[in-house]
Enzyme design. Sequence first.
Site, PDB file in Angstrom:
ATOM      1  N   GLU A 178       0.816  -1.216   0.000  1.00  0.00           N
ATOM      2  CA  GLU A 178       0.000   0.000   0.000  1.00  0.00           C
ATOM      3  C   GLU A 178       0.846   1.261   0.000  1.00  0.00           C
ATOM      4  O   GLU A 178       0.523   2.236  -0.687  1.00  0.00           O
ATOM      5  CB  GLU A 178      -0.945  -0.016   1.207  1.00  0.00           C
ATOM      6  CG  GLU A 178      -2.129  -0.950   1.079  1.00  0.00           C
ATOM      7  CD  GLU A 178      -1.780  -2.415   1.297  1.00  0.00           C
ATOM      8  OE1 GLU A 178      -2.636  -3.284   1.034  1.00  0.00           O
ATOM      9  OE2 GLU A 178      -0.626  -2.695   1.736  1.00  0.00           O
ATOM     10  N   HIS A 180     -10.113  -6.713   8.889  1.00  0.00           N
ATOM     11  CA  HIS A 180     -10.784  -6.334   7.649  1.00  0.00           C
ATOM     12  C   HIS A 180     -12.101  -5.608   7.891  1.00  0.00           C
ATOM     13  O   HIS A 180     -12.862  -5.404   6.942  1.00  0.00           O
ATOM     14  CB  HIS A 180     -11.087  -7.570   6.797  1.00  0.00           C
ATOM     15  CG  HIS A 180      -9.892  -8.385   6.426  1.00  0.00           C
ATOM     16  ND1 HIS A 180      -9.242  -9.205   7.320  1.00  0.00           N
ATOM     17  CD2 HIS A 180      -9.222  -8.488   5.251  1.00  0.00           C
ATOM     18  CE1 HIS A 180      -8.227  -9.799   6.699  1.00  0.00           C
ATOM     19  NE2 HIS A 180      -8.195  -9.380   5.452  1.00  0.00           N
TER      20      HIS A 180
END
Length: 359
Positions: free
Chosen positions: A75, A144
């Site tokens: 990321e 998540h």
Amino acid sequence: MTATHTRSAEPAAPSDRKTTYREAMREALREALHTDERVFLMGEDVGRYGGCFGVTLGLLEEFGPERIRDAPLSESAFVGAGIGAALAGMRPIVEIMTVNFSLLALDQILNNAATLLHMSGGQLPVPIVIRMTTGAGRQLAAQHSHSLEGWYAHIPGLRVLAPATLTDARYMLAPALADPDPVLIFEHGSLYNVSGELPADAGPVDIDHAAVRRPGTDVSLITYGGSLPKALAAADDLASGGISAEVVDLRTLRPLDDTTIGASVARTHRAVVVDEGWRTGSLAAEISARLTEQHFYDLDAPVERVCSAEVPMPYARRLEQAALPHADGIVAAARRAVGEPAPTGADEAERRPVTGRSG
């Protein structure tokens, strides 16, 4: 021979059409890619796989690998590349799989994207759009499932959007791309499969203002994103008991639209803020503080907050549901605000103090 004249048929008026939140997002991306050759999409699995949530399915075949770029699982690297592309004049749309993973790019987002315009004296705008899925309710466990958009709403230099309706999912992207500042779009995972009619007259979305989704006179339910359907369901429940609830969809979490929020509370004199984030240091806390500062004399009761339990989001379905805001809890908070008793036990979870190691 007598001439005959036939009246040409008028074009049929456009009609509402059935779609889903996911399809509306995909349509917005497709329009952006067609409209501006500077726009490209980059992220994990956005190409061949079609995106982890299916939003980008088919775009690689339509626009090719130069415009739809699969990125490595880093990321920090691909968000940084997107920032560099924005500085060079491109209009990147960067997809981060879930908000939890965005923390791996927090240095890039906070220390670069959000600050470069200020630190350069206005010379270096960073017109990047970063999309990510947020929220719980799908049994994806703690890493998540958190709602961290309130963290990003704390950061000057960013615009933070939370589309909750089909129209916003379809039409928020264009003004986000036109914004000279970095824009973060938080898409609640529970909304992707939501289907409905996209109004034929839907068009550009105002990303500067909140929207009143349901008018009311007795209490304001202030929320955003995946909690909007819960607030609307709670308003239906309250209406059956004679309580008129106004539902305000924040839409933009930074900057907050104080005017619309305040006008609603000035009408109803009571407020319940529904936020899937944790209560401590939350977006709900910020809104509550602003209402106290700006509308103290409009309030006839303390501002109520309905937030997630202060624990890492559980995996087990029943525990996960127990940890999240729910319509019954919103109803209980609204009844407290208007001075009506809630059914026994209905508001126990909402009023339980934060204790233990997680507090």
